[in-house]
Design a protein around this motif. Structure first.
Motif, short mmCIF file in Angstrom:
data_model
loop_
_atom_site.label_atom_id
_atom_site.label_comp_id
_atom_site.label_asym_id
_atom_site.label_seq_id
_atom_site.Cartn_x
_atom_site.Cartn_y
_atom_site.Cartn_z
N ASP A 191 0.83 -1.20 0.00
CA ASP A 191 0.00 0.00 0.00
C ASP A 191 0.87 1.25 0.00
O ASP A 191 0.59 2.23 -0.71
CB ASP A 191 -0.92 -0.02 1.21
CG ASP A 191 -1.95 1.10 1.17
OD1 ASP A 191 -2.44 1.41 0.06
OD2 ASP A 191 -2.25 1.67 2.21
N PHE A 192 1.94 1.25 0.80
CA PHE A 192 2.87 2.38 0.81
C PHE A 192 3.51 2.58 -0.56
O PHE A 192 3.67 3.72 -1.03
CB PHE A 192 3.97 2.17 1.86
CG PHE A 192 3.60 2.63 3.24
CD1 PHE A 192 3.31 3.95 3.51
CD2 PHE A 192 3.56 1.73 4.30
CE1 PHE A 192 2.97 4.38 4.78
CE2 PHE A 192 3.22 2.15 5.59
CZ PHE A 192 2.93 3.47 5.83
N LEU A 193 3.88 1.48 -1.22
CA LEU A 193 4.47 1.58 -2.56
C LEU A 193 3.47 2.15 -3.55
O LEU A 193 3.79 3.05 -4.33
CB LEU A 193 4.94 0.20 -3.02
CG LEU A 193 5.46 0.14 -4.47
CD1 LEU A 193 6.70 1.02 -4.63
CD2 LEU A 193 5.78 -1.31 -4.87
N GLY A 194 2.24 1.60 -3.51
CA GLY A 194 1.21 2.10 -4.41
C GLY A 194 0.93 3.57 -4.19
O GLY A 194 0.76 4.34 -5.15
N ASP A 195 0.89 3.97 -2.92
CA ASP A 195 0.65 5.38 -2.61
C ASP A 195 1.77 6.27 -3.15
O ASP A 195 1.52 7.35 -3.68
CB ASP A 195 0.51 5.58 -1.10
CG ASP A 195 -0.80 5.04 -0.55
OD1 ASP A 195 -1.69 4.72 -1.38
OD2 ASP A 195 -0.93 4.93 0.67
N SER A 196 3.01 5.82 -3.00
CA SER A 196 4.15 6.61 -3.49
C SER A 196 4.02 6.87 -4.99
O SER A 196 4.22 7.99 -5.46
CB SER A 196 5.47 5.88 -3.21
OG SER A 196 5.66 5.69 -1.83
N LEU A 197 3.67 5.81 -5.74
CA LEU A 197 3.57 5.92 -7.19
C LEU A 197 2.37 6.77 -7.61
O LEU A 197 2.47 7.63 -8.50
CB LEU A 197 3.47 4.53 -7.81
CG LEU A 197 4.68 3.62 -7.61
CD1 LEU A 197 4.41 2.23 -8.17
CD2 LEU A 197 5.92 4.22 -8.25
N THR A 198 1.23 6.55 -6.94
CA THR A 198 0.03 7.30 -7.33
C THR A 198 0.11 8.76 -6.89
O THR A 198 -0.41 9.65 -7.58
CB THR A 198 -1.24 6.66 -6.77
OG1 THR A 198 -1.13 6.55 -5.34
CG2 THR A 198 -1.46 5.28 -7.34
N TYR A 199 0.78 9.03 -5.77
CA TYR A 199 0.96 10.42 -5.34
C TYR A 199 1.88 11.15 -6.32
O TYR A 199 1.70 12.34 -6.59
CB TYR A 199 1.53 10.50 -3.94
CG TYR A 199 0.62 9.95 -2.84
CD1 TYR A 199 -0.68 9.54 -3.13
CD2 TYR A 199 1.07 9.84 -1.54
CE1 TYR A 199 -1.50 9.03 -2.14
CE2 TYR A 199 0.24 9.33 -0.54
CZ TYR A 199 -1.04 8.92 -0.84
OH TYR A 199 -1.85 8.42 0.14
N ALA A 200 2.88 10.43 -6.84
CA ALA A 200 3.76 11.02 -7.84
C ALA A 200 2.96 11.36 -9.10
O ALA A 200 3.18 12.41 -9.73
CB ALA A 200 4.90 10.06 -8.17
N LEU A 201 2.01 10.49 -9.44
CA LEU A 201 1.14 10.76 -10.59
C LEU A 201 0.27 11.99 -10.31
O LEU A 201 0.08 12.84 -11.18
CB LEU A 201 0.26 9.54 -10.87
CG LEU A 201 -0.75 9.68 -12.01
CD1 LEU A 201 -0.05 9.97 -13.33
CD2 LEU A 201 -1.59 8.39 -12.12
N SER A 202 -0.24 12.09 -9.09
CA SER A 202 -1.04 13.26 -8.70
C SER A 202 -0.24 14.54 -8.86
O SER A 202 -0.74 15.56 -9.34
CB SER A 202 -1.50 13.12 -7.24
OG SER A 202 -2.42 12.08 -7.07
N LEU A 203 1.01 14.48 -8.44
CA LEU A 203 1.90 15.65 -8.54
C LEU A 203 2.14 16.02 -10.00
O LEU A 203 2.14 17.20 -10.36
CB LEU A 203 3.22 15.35 -7.84
CG LEU A 203 4.25 16.47 -7.78
CD1 LEU A 203 3.73 17.66 -6.98
CD2 LEU A 203 5.56 15.96 -7.15
N ALA A 204 2.30 15.00 -10.85
CA ALA A 204 2.62 15.25 -12.25
C ALA A 204 1.49 15.93 -13.01
O ALA A 204 1.75 16.71 -13.95
CB ALA A 204 2.98 13.93 -12.93
N VAL A 205 0.23 15.66 -12.64
CA VAL A 205 -0.89 16.20 -13.43
C VAL A 205 -1.47 17.49 -12.84
O VAL A 205 -2.44 18.03 -13.39
CB VAL A 205 -2.02 15.15 -13.57
CG1 VAL A 205 -1.51 13.91 -14.27
CG2 VAL A 205 -2.62 14.79 -12.22
N ILE A 206 -0.90 17.98 -11.75
CA ILE A 206 -1.39 19.24 -11.17
C ILE A 206 -1.27 20.36 -12.22
O ILE A 206 -0.24 20.51 -12.87
CB ILE A 206 -0.58 19.62 -9.91
CG1 ILE A 206 -0.96 18.70 -8.75
CG2 ILE A 206 -0.84 21.08 -9.52
CD1 ILE A 206 -0.15 18.94 -7.49
#
Length: 219
Positions: free
Chosen positions: A55-70
């Protein structure tokens, strides 16, 4: 949304230097805890710790995606949230499958490691929740980050409790039960994220059609 400089009724879209900084800090916390929990989960033979590490790994990757599309269009941000929701659902299935496998081939996990690392993960997630608290009512891209961190903190309490129950009962079942509960939590969050993302994608499509129908102003 209160606290982010948005006018009432307008969803916060993440376009804020402060939010970017908060998101970077949360990504660093999650990436670090993935390494700690996965290593500890292997040492302790704990399915609950491994599930939480994933879950921590998935969160890291998806949060990075969130940051990229801001700052991108609503459709792009909603699509990113949709991807996150689907990946979270896939993770739930993987955790459930691994838990079922452990029912047949399993050793009793180390309850001391489970509880101590679970407590560390809980502290990490509470720190993330507090950082993200003021942004909890944003669009699907922003809200998905808040929901994942909030649910993770709840899940960590389950891991701590499972560790204590493993020690008290002398069986592996509390560990497997918590892993299954975490999978259910992932799936619930995934459904909520996907629903909001699909709604925002429809809103973006409607806005685009309206814009195409507007007459071009004469020069």
């Amino acid at each position: 949304m209160a606290g982010c400089g948005c006018s009432q009724g307008v969803r916060f879209d993440g376009v804020s230097r402060r939010y970017r900084q908060v998101l970077l800090a949360v990504i660093a916390i999650n990436a670090s805890m993935f390494l700690v929990e996965m290593t500890s989960g292997m040492m302790a033979q704990s399915m609950a710790l491994k599930a939480d590490a994933l879950d921590f790994l998935g969160d890291s990757l998806t949060y990075a995606l969130s940051l990229a599309v801001i700052g991108m269009s609503l459709r792009v941000r909603a699509t990113a949230a949709l991807v996150k929701g689907i990946s979270l659902a896939i993770m739930a299935v993987v955790v459930l499958g691994a838990s079922l496998w452990r029912v047949l081939v399993a050793a009793q996990p180390d309850e001391v490691v489970m509880s101590s690392i679970g407590l560390l993960a809980f502290v990490a997630n509470v720190a993330s929740v507090l950082l993200l608290l003021r942004y909890r009512d944003g669009d699907s891209n922003v809200r998905s980050v808040w929901l994942c961190s909030r649910n993770d903190a709840i899940g960590n309490l389950g891991v701590i409790g499972a560790g204590l129950l493993v020690g008290l009962t002398g069986t592996r079942w509390p560990d497997l039960a918590v892993a299954a509960i975490l999978a259910g939590l992932f799936l619930t969050s995934a459904v909520g994220i996907i629903r909001q993302a699909r709604t925002e994608r429809r809103e973006a499509a409607t806005d685009a059609r309206v814009a195409d129908r507007r007459p071009v102003a004469a020069e």
